[in-house]
Motif scaffolding. Sequence first.
Motif, PDB file in Angstrom:
ATOM      1  N   LYS A  54     -13.895  22.761   4.258  1.00  0.00           N
ATOM      2  CA  LYS A  54     -14.656  23.553   5.020  1.00  0.00           C
ATOM      3  C   LYS A  54     -15.303  24.810   4.219  1.00  0.00           C
ATOM      4  O   LYS A  54     -15.808  25.677   4.695  1.00  0.00           O
ATOM      5  N   GLY A  55     -14.904  24.994   2.913  1.00  0.00           N
ATOM      6  CA  GLY A  55     -15.529  26.014   1.945  1.00  0.00           C
ATOM      7  C   GLY A  55     -14.432  27.135   1.936  1.00  0.00           C
ATOM      8  O   GLY A  55     -13.376  27.101   2.478  1.00  0.00           O
ATOM      9  N   THR A  56     -14.750  28.256   1.230  1.00  0.00           N
ATOM     10  CA  THR A  56     -14.130  29.346   0.855  1.00  0.00           C
ATOM     11  C   THR A  56     -14.827  30.615   0.801  1.00  0.00           C
ATOM     12  O   THR A  56     -16.109  30.497   0.413  1.00  0.00           O
ATOM     13  N   VAL A  57     -14.047  31.495   1.013  1.00  0.00           N
ATOM     14  CA  VAL A  57     -14.574  33.047   1.149  1.00  0.00           C
ATOM     15  C   VAL A  57     -13.758  33.789   0.196  1.00  0.00           C
ATOM     16  O   VAL A  57     -12.566  33.821   0.618  1.00  0.00           O
ATOM     17  N   ILE A  58     -14.402  34.328  -0.800  1.00  0.00           N
ATOM     18  CA  ILE A  58     -13.410  35.125  -1.674  1.00  0.00           C
ATOM     19  C   ILE A  58     -14.182  36.655  -1.637  1.00  0.00           C
ATOM     20  O   ILE A  58     -15.383  36.812  -1.905  1.00  0.00           O
ATOM     21  N   ALA A  59     -13.699  37.590  -1.227  1.00  0.00           N
ATOM     22  CA  ALA A  59     -13.782  39.227  -1.035  1.00  0.00           C
ATOM     23  C   ALA A  59     -13.380  39.830  -2.234  1.00  0.00           C
ATOM     24  O   ALA A  59     -12.247  40.039  -2.529  1.00  0.00           O
ATOM     25  N   MET A  60     -14.258  40.490  -2.785  1.00  0.00           N
ATOM     26  CA  MET A  60     -14.156  41.515  -3.883  1.00  0.00           C
ATOM     27  C   MET A  60     -14.060  42.846  -3.463  1.00  0.00           C
ATOM     28  O   MET A  60     -15.295  43.403  -2.771  1.00  0.00           O
ATOM     29  N   TYR A  61     -13.186  43.585  -3.257  1.00  0.00           N
ATOM     30  CA  TYR A  61     -13.164  45.048  -2.849  1.00  0.00           C
ATOM     31  C   TYR A  61     -13.098  45.876  -4.026  1.00  0.00           C
ATOM     32  O   TYR A  61     -12.285  45.988  -4.889  1.00  0.00           O
ATOM     33  N   LEU A  62     -14.290  46.761  -3.995  1.00  0.00           N
ATOM     34  CA  LEU A  62     -14.452  47.748  -5.159  1.00  0.00           C
ATOM     35  C   LEU A  62     -14.431  49.233  -4.532  1.00  0.00           C
ATOM     36  O   LEU A  62     -14.899  49.517  -3.335  1.00  0.00           O
TER      37      LEU A  62
END
Length: 314
Positions: free
Chosen positions: A296-304
């Motif tokens: 069902k997919g992937t979410v990758i969150a990049m925190y800056l």
Amino acid sequence: MSYFFIFILVFISSFLSVSITIFYMHKKTETVMAHLLQRMDNAIHGQIQEMAYDESMDAAITQRLNRLLQIAGMHKEQAELERDTIKALISDISHQVRTPLSNIMLYIELLREQALEKNIEGLADKIQKNSEKLDFFMKELVKSSYVEQEMILVHPQMVSVEELIDISCQNVELAAFRKKIMIKKELSKEVSEKLCYADKKWTIEALGNLLENAIKYSKEESMVQIRCKEQESFLCIEVQDDGIGIKEEEQGKVFERFYRSEQVKEQPGFGIGLYLAREVLSKQGGYLKLTSKLGKGTVIAMYLSRFGDSYYKR
């Protein structure tokens, strides 16, 4: 009886003298050891120490510690020089190879637009596929060399989050076009005008790796979405795909160097992209977060970080 008492007194006096001597020597040894440990701690932190020019043991130890520091410093300088030389060499080789390679790929695209005989068209297809494969391996080689030679040296400053996203998307446009994948950016005007604390070059590399993975593991004619959210201390850039997803038990492993899931073994890659992205983020005060469901997919969150060093030092 008098001799006996004298003997007892002499014994007690001797015992007390020995005990006091032992106690004194023990305390002196503790003081010397504490002094030595302090000097060793100073040496560990790279501090050259003042020394007395005499024949004492303390001076001899200090002299040797200072000599060790000097030797370590020389090795460090040599290592940094070699690292910079290797970095420049890799960058030069990459540029020298990828420039003609990009031209070859462009010429093949132009050639295929012409009316070609069937056998010529087949040869053009083979040249294109091999050129793309060579281009991929060149990129992976450069990424590997950055990791192995510890060349990820970030110099973060306040940069536009919209610029980071736009350049990263431009860098993966061709890969998305080939799979007919649409990259959809969802940026509000308020967020797109925000700045974040990041090294522009390395953060574009890291975000590009996330986008490349999203495209690689998504079906043709699907969509990759990019969103940006503002938080109290961070700006969060999310990359979402509708791809194959990641098993729950593997989600903590995908950021390890060279780790690749069994379900993607047939896909090209060396398991470097996510590791490199995490290293870049951690070196500039950010981090990555992954959520995924198999199939069902992937979410990758990049925190800056939204602020520079000066904010935290106030």
